[in-house]
Design an enzyme around this catalytic site. Structure first.
Site, PDB file in Angstrom:
ATOM      1  N   ASP A  15      38.323  67.275  64.671  1.00  0.00           N
ATOM      2  CA  ASP A  15      36.912  67.627  64.690  1.00  0.00           C
ATOM      3  C   ASP A  15      36.742  69.021  65.280  1.00  0.00           C
ATOM      4  O   ASP A  15      37.491  69.432  66.174  1.00  0.00           O
ATOM      5  CB  ASP A  15      36.136  66.605  65.525  1.00  0.00           C
ATOM      6  CG  ASP A  15      34.641  66.693  65.303  1.00  0.00           C
ATOM      7  OD1 ASP A  15      34.028  67.669  65.787  1.00  0.00           O
ATOM      8  OD2 ASP A  15      34.080  65.802  64.648  1.00  0.00           O
ATOM      9  N   HIS A  58      30.445  61.611  63.573  1.00  0.00           N
ATOM     10  CA  HIS A  58      31.691  62.375  63.557  1.00  0.00           C
ATOM     11  C   HIS A  58      32.850  61.527  63.029  1.00  0.00           C
ATOM     12  O   HIS A  58      33.696  62.018  62.279  1.00  0.00           O
ATOM     13  CB  HIS A  58      32.031  62.867  64.967  1.00  0.00           C
ATOM     14  CG  HIS A  58      31.117  63.939  65.465  1.00  0.00           C
ATOM     15  ND1 HIS A  58      31.455  65.272  65.443  1.00  0.00           N
ATOM     16  CD2 HIS A  58      29.869  63.875  65.985  1.00  0.00           C
ATOM     17  CE1 HIS A  58      30.456  65.991  65.939  1.00  0.00           C
ATOM     18  NE2 HIS A  58      29.484  65.165  66.277  1.00  0.00           N
TER      19      HIS A  58
END
Length: 326
Positions: free
Chosen positions: A130, A26
């Site tokens: 995110d 991520h």
């Protein structure tokens, strides 16, 4: 990329980029997206946990210090025992901390960044977070800026997460030998996909990131690290649910030419794991030969997507325009 914009420092767009802090898969894509935005004259504040930030600094402290318009800010993840810990926190504990604590913690941090009196730091004009942290849309709304959510998984993966609840309601869980090959063609865009291909279906009693995928519609737009010719049908399905979808992958390929011209940008890296070595070992095995053949086919598709007039390049330019005009 077609976008060409050179604002003064005062009027420079300022993107606060917030990755999911649970792993390199991520952090690295978000860091690459931040670099791409920086190359288009955005001031960048990259927000990370204290532990992850310290690892990045160990890899590229000099570069971080040499870019006044690419800054780092940190916050506590609420579960790590020490900001210098090398061992990441337990994933489920981190997920729970994210839901309980991150909104309040990041609200304070973003407001501090936005009200900074430091010379050369423009006001925040957008947030890019995110996809598993959609609560950042609340913060963005409070300060009056757009918020894009960046899902680093494939478009198919995102659509799978988005339908976890319906999968459970249809009695298809828990996953077992009797149902694992059930075709999930009722999910838009996932024709031919088996139940076992849906990410994280093995976690029957845990809804992370199902809830987060469902809340993606609250964002100003959805960014995906994929490209149109690879996942056309599922991207069409996602676009029917949200009008602003930006498939800009493979993001590392878009970034390559820029990094060659900017050594300081290239040296900013997450570098948390030795992934390249593992991939090379895999490609040398028998299974790797088959993957290599398939990769050559994908390479041609990728080349088209990231070309000057390719879909990913144009989608990124549209993303920049959206972030600057909102």
């Amino acid at each position: 990329m077609a976008t060409n914009y050179s604002p003064t420092v005062k009027n420079k767009p300022h993107a606060v980029c917030i990755p999911w802090v649970g792993g390199q898969s991520h952090i690295t894509p978000m860091l690459k997206l931040a670099k791409l935005l920086h190359s288009h004259d955005f001031h960048i504040t990259f927000v990370n946990t204290e532990c992850n930030h310290n690892r990045i600094l160990r890899a590229s402290a000099a570069a971080a210090a040499s870019l006044p318009d690419f800054r780092f800010e940190t916050f506590s993840d609420g579960v790590s025992t020490s900001p210098d810990a090398d061992t990441p926190p337990e994933p489920f504990a981190l997920c729970e901390s994210s839901r309980r604590n991150f909104l309040t913690t990041l609200r304070v941090l973003v407001n501090k960044i936005n009200n900074s009196s430091r010379e050369g730091v423009p006001a925040v004009t957008c947030i890019v977070s995110d996809g598993v942290m959609p609560f950042t849309t609340v913060i963005a709304k409070e300060i009056g800026v757009p918020c894009m959510v960046f899902w680093v998984v494939s478009a198919c993966g995102f659509m799978g997460y988005k339908h976890h609840r319906q999968i459970k309601e249809r009695g298809l869980l828990p996953l077992n030998d009797g149902n694992k090959d059930t075709i999930m063609d009722w999910i838009p865009g996932l024709k031919g996909t088996r139940l076992r291909d849906i990410p994280h279906v093995e976690y029957v009693n845990y809804d992370f990131p199902t809830k987060e995928a469902e809340e993606a519609v609250k964002a100003s737009g959805i960014i995906l690290n994929t490209f149109e010719t690879l996942e056309k049908h599922v991207l069409d399905a996602i676009t029917s649910m949200h009008p602003h979808v930006y498939p800009i992958g493979p993001i590392h390929m878009l970034l390559n030419s820029i990094e060659e011209k900017n050594g300081a940008l290239k040296s900013i890296a997450s570098n948390l794991e030795e992934v390249e070595k593992l991939v090379r070992e895999l490609m040398e095995r028998e299974k790797g030969k088959e993957l290599k053949k398939k990769a050559m086919e994908w390479k041609e598709m990728v080349g088209e997507a990231i070309s000057t007039s390719g879909s990913s390049t144009l989608n990124f330019d549209n993303l920049v325009v959206k972030l600057m005009s909102s």
